[in-house]
Scaffold this active site. Structure first.
Site, short mmCIF file in Angstrom:
data_model
loop_
_atom_site.label_atom_id
_atom_site.label_comp_id
_atom_site.label_asym_id
_atom_site.label_seq_id
_atom_site.Cartn_x
_atom_site.Cartn_y
_atom_site.Cartn_z
N ASP A 90 65.86 29.26 113.48
CA ASP A 90 66.17 28.91 112.10
C ASP A 90 65.15 29.62 111.22
O ASP A 90 64.71 30.71 111.56
CB ASP A 90 66.17 27.39 111.92
CG ASP A 90 67.11 26.92 110.82
OD1 ASP A 90 67.15 27.58 109.77
OD2 ASP A 90 67.79 25.89 111.00
N HIS A 112 66.44 32.88 110.53
CA HIS A 112 67.34 32.99 109.39
C HIS A 112 66.60 33.43 108.13
O HIS A 112 67.10 34.25 107.36
CB HIS A 112 68.04 31.65 109.13
CG HIS A 112 68.95 31.23 110.24
ND1 HIS A 112 69.68 32.13 110.98
CD2 HIS A 112 69.25 30.00 110.74
CE1 HIS A 112 70.40 31.48 111.88
NE2 HIS A 112 70.15 30.20 111.76
#
Length: 510
Positions: free
Chosen positions: A292, A326
């Protein structure tokens, strides 16, 4: 070259202030006249030192004059070896109680030593005024049986029924969660050092199965610090966390040096570092590769923001490597208490979807002020979209409702967030794909000021399309410049953009 931190057994040195994560050259090192190898990181740490001892470190790059720094390690009262308390370190026996006993018995100024070996444990709770050293080839291997984990209640009412005591938290709300592998509650003056590993042992067979469900409690972290002060983490590798890796919460004066954070690209919500409503953070020389955001700076959802009004602020992130993930450095989306005075400099970002990513939305509240975010002397490689500011992020159950996603002006009230000043200076981004940046402000409260100065952006020839911002109606982009919607002031000075199709700046008001 300068020494920036010393403990009784270690030190951290800034070798090349003008390097990024990696130094511009490799350096040969000697310690008290003895060769100790070569180093090519801008910030590096030395371990296995002796307490209360003077050291002279010399570094020399080929063809350059040597630099020398002298430092003195701190004093230490005693060392408690967890093996003396019954820890086996054989990868089989449960060593939780033995290690916890050593921690509880550690006197002020003492060290708890975890030597080489594999130590299956449940969560361990820290205490003040101590050093925990996890030696090279030592692994704290977190158990995966949820029934063995303590639960931290979200809120506990005070006896007079007028206040609350916070413990558990999940994605910006006070909710019960499992304790972290290393948990500190109201502790101060703690050092967690060494070249060892904290392994959460998470996989799709345990913690990452149905990750958004609360089963007993929400997933814990590898390091959870609540209301802590003066904490240093140095050299440790954290990997395979059940959820976020490093999560300080309402804490102050935190330092992280040469930490490594790892998780598979497909692992859910394994953010690397998520400070929440914290103040005074130094993150130097740390490298991330996670599933993430590498770093996500937070301050809670609207209940926490309105009640405690505690921003995350005074943060320096430098000489770090954000590899994959991300976002490189993200603000939000749980930022209802605000995020202020963040400086990211001399970092390397490689392979991220987005570089600087701000995520907010209607409903975060009047204290949700993002301001003074500076991104300086950063090298990006193959980052698809270097700059994303999204004021209509479609998170939470109501994230796609007209209230959040409407492009029409809404009333400005106590639920309206603010995005102030954001600056990119001396940023070089090569191998972009989607766009230089996608900035989506609220029509009722535009982004106040965006600055790009002395920056260069270039695009891959084989760039693939991508939706850069997670909001309804955002178009797929490929090889586009800077796309602006609802920005008040824009400063562009000496910005070079190559390899795009279309205009360098597309500015719209909704």
């Amino acid at each position: 070259m300068k020494c920036i931190y010393t403990s009784s057994r270690s030190c951290t040195v800034l070798l090349d202030p003008e390097g990024k994560y990696q130094a511009r050259k490799a350096y040969a090192l000697t310690l008290n006249g003895q060769p100790i190898g070569r180093e090519d990181r801008s910030v590096f740490s030395l371990f296995d030192l002796w307490p209360d001892t003077r050291y002279e470190l010399k570094a020399q790059a080929e063809g350059e004059a040597a630099e020398t720094v002298v430092f003195q390690t701190a004093k230490e009262f005693c060392t408690l070896n967890v093996r003396s308390f019954g820890a086996a370190g054989d990868g089989i026996h449960d060593d939780t109680s033995a290690i916890q006993a050593a921690i509880l018995c550690c006197p002020e100024g003492g060290r708890v030593l975890i030597p080489a070996g594999t130590y299956p444990t449940g969560p361990l709770f820290l205490k003040s005024h101590m050093t925990l050293e996890i030696k090279k080839n030592a692994v704290l291997s977190l158990k995966t049986d949820r029934s063995a984990f303590p639960v931290l209640p979200g809120t506990t009412r005070t006896v007079d029924e007028t206040g609350e005591y916070l413990l558990g938290t999940w994605e910006g709300n006070p909710l019960k969660c499992f304790a972290g592998a290393l948990t500190g509650i109201d502790v101060k003056d703690v050092r967690i050092i060494g070249q060892g590993t904290v392994d959460g042992c998470a996989s799709r067979d345990n913690w990452w199965d149905r990750p958004k469900e609360m089963r007993g409690a929400y997933r814990g972290r590898l390091l959870f610090l609540e209301r802590c002060n003066d904490i240093t983490v140095q050299g440790i590798t954290f990997k395979n966390s059940p959820s976020w890796n490093l999560h300080p919460y309402f804490s102050r004066d935190l330092s992280f040096f040469n930490v490594t954070v790892q998780a598979p690209a497909v692992s859910p919500n394994t953010d690397g570092f998520d400070p929440e409503s914290c103040r005074g953070i130094r993150m130097y020389g740390t490298v991330f590769s996670v599933g993430d955001d590498c770093i996500a700076i937070k301050s809670g959802k609207i209940y926490m923001g309105m009640k405690y009004q505690t921003p995350c602020q005074d943060i320096e992130i430098a000489w770090c490597g954000m590899l994959d993930g991300h976002g490189g450095v993200t603000v939000g989306s749980e930022m209802a208490g605000g995020v202020k005075n963040v400086r990211v400099h001399h970092c390397l970002m490689r392979g991220n979807d987005r570089g600087l990513r701000i995520k907010t939305r209607r409903g975060r509240g009047k204290y949700a002020v993002v301001d003074d975010i500076r991104f300086e002397d950063v090298l990006m490689q193959d980052v698809k979209a270097p700059l994303i500011v999204n004021s209509m992020y479609y998170c939470d159950p109501d994230g796609k409702t007209p209230y959040v996603q409407s492009r029409e002006k809404q009333p400005v009230d106590d639920t309206t967030p603010t995005v102030g000043s954001i600056a990119f200076e001396r940023v070089e981004a090569a191998g972009c794909s989607a766009c230089v940046g996608y900035v989506l402000g609220l029509p009722e409260r535009p982004i106040k000021h965006l600055t790009l100065r002395d920056c260069a952006f270039s695009f891959r020839e084989d760039a693939q399309p991508m939706v850069p911002a997670m909001a309804d109606g955002v178009e797929t982009c490929v090889k586009r410049g800077l796309i602006l919607r609802n920005v008040d002031q824009l400063t562009l000075e000496r910005v070079k953009i190559t390899g795009i199709s279309g205009p360098e700046v597309e500015r719209f008001e909704i």
